[in-house]
Scaffold this active site. Structure first.
Site, PDB file in Angstrom:
ATOM      1  CE1 TYR A 113      -4.236  -1.681   0.748  1.00 48.84           C
ATOM      2  CE2 TYR A 113      -2.765  -3.182   1.911  1.00 48.84           C
ATOM      3  CZ  TYR A 113      -3.996  -2.908   1.351  1.00 48.84           C
ATOM      4  OH  TYR A 113      -4.992  -3.855   1.388  1.00 48.84           O
ATOM      5  CG  HIS A 167      -7.781  -7.788  -0.078  1.00 49.71           C
ATOM      6  ND1 HIS A 167      -6.577  -8.344   0.283  1.00 49.71           N
ATOM      7  CD2 HIS A 167      -7.881  -6.645   0.657  1.00 49.71           C
ATOM      8  CE1 HIS A 167      -5.973  -7.579   1.175  1.00 49.71           C
ATOM      9  NE2 HIS A 167      -6.750  -6.534   1.417  1.00 49.71           N
ATOM     10  CG  HIS A 169      -9.526  -2.567   1.421  1.00 50.17           C
ATOM     11  ND1 HIS A 169      -9.783  -3.144   2.647  1.00 50.17           N
ATOM     12  CD2 HIS A 169      -8.240  -2.867   1.120  1.00 50.17           C
ATOM     13  CE1 HIS A 169      -8.697  -3.767   3.065  1.00 50.17           C
ATOM     14  NE2 HIS A 169      -7.740  -3.612   2.162  1.00 50.17           N
TER      15      HIS A 169
END
Length: 246
Positions: A113, A167, A169
């Site tokens: 991230y 994944h 969000h």
């Protein structure tokens, strides 16, 4: 958050317990101890709706079509497999929910991230921020173009070498900031899913499956990206599971 009871079995037990109506492998996901509140909640003498005066303000004028294309937000191309993710936001009766602000955030293709707290030893991509937003149209549709996120290590009490599956969000806003719902979308056929403590903390097997997108060739962009379809249902028996446990 409605979570399952702790598993009585080991990490290496076959992951088809959910299909047999048994408890999921993982114990309840409660987050890291260091991130939990250390003090009891403090009541604030605010009138109803006063929180709206201090919370973020979102308006349709602030959202542009370019916000939904995470591959075009910088001067160069981000690294990774380009994907298109689209679907509809629906209520419990299958009716489209129009004009909803849908936010997306994610790790980059290397599983990192863009956040100062992310210490994963994976490279940052100077051409990828990992955040986008879109408004649903009259049919409740939304659409994002991005890159497929990578897996990343996730220390857990279940296994010392756990990795989170790729994944995305998502959050959906209602008519007020306090109505925000947050959830996660996963990819079909991912071998990490049966071992993920967060995915397995959802007690209902059908609810877990509703968090997995479906490959949809109709969403493919020719010679550009692969398409995945994922609908978000806000309430009712087929509601998408959210972190609020609804």
């Amino acid at each position: 958050m409605a979570l399952s009871e702790a598993s009585e079995k080991s990490w290496d037990e076959p992951a088809d317990r959910a299909a047999a109506g048994k408890r999921p492998l993982a114990p309840p996901y409660v987050g890291r101890i260091a991130r939990r509140p250390q003090q009891p909640p403090v009541p604030l003498p605010l009138a109803p709706g006063a929180v709206e005066l201090t919370g973020p303000v979102f308006g349709t004028a602030d959202v542009s079509p370019s916000d939904a294309d995470l591959t075009r937000q910088h001067g160069g191309e981000p690294l990774g497999e380009r994907i298109t993710v689209g679907g509809r936001v629906l209520d419990g009766r299958g009716r489209p929910v129009r004009g909803q602000l849908v936010e997306l955030w994610q790790a980059n293709a290397a599983g990192r991230y863009r956040n100062r707290l992310d210490r994963h030893a994976a490279p940052l991509d100077p051409n990828f921020t990992g955040a986008g937003r879109a408004l649903t149209d009259d049919e409740g549709r939304y659409r994002f173009t991005t890159v497929r996120p990578g897996a990343y290590p996730f220390p857990s009490a279940v296994h010392p070498n756990a990795w989170r599956p790729p994944h995305l969000h998502f959050s959906v806003f209602g008519s007020a900031f306090t109505q925000r719902l947050v959830t996660q979308m996963y990819f079909p056929g991912d071998p990490l899913l049966p071992y993920d403590p967060i995915w397995n903390s959802v007690p209902d097997a059908r609810a877990r499956e509703r968090l997995v997108a479906v490959y949809d060739p109709e969403l493919n962009e020719p010679e550009w990206s692969l398409g995945y379809r994922w609908d978000i249902v806000l309430d009712g028996p087929d509601a998408t599971w959210t972190e609020e446990g609804r």
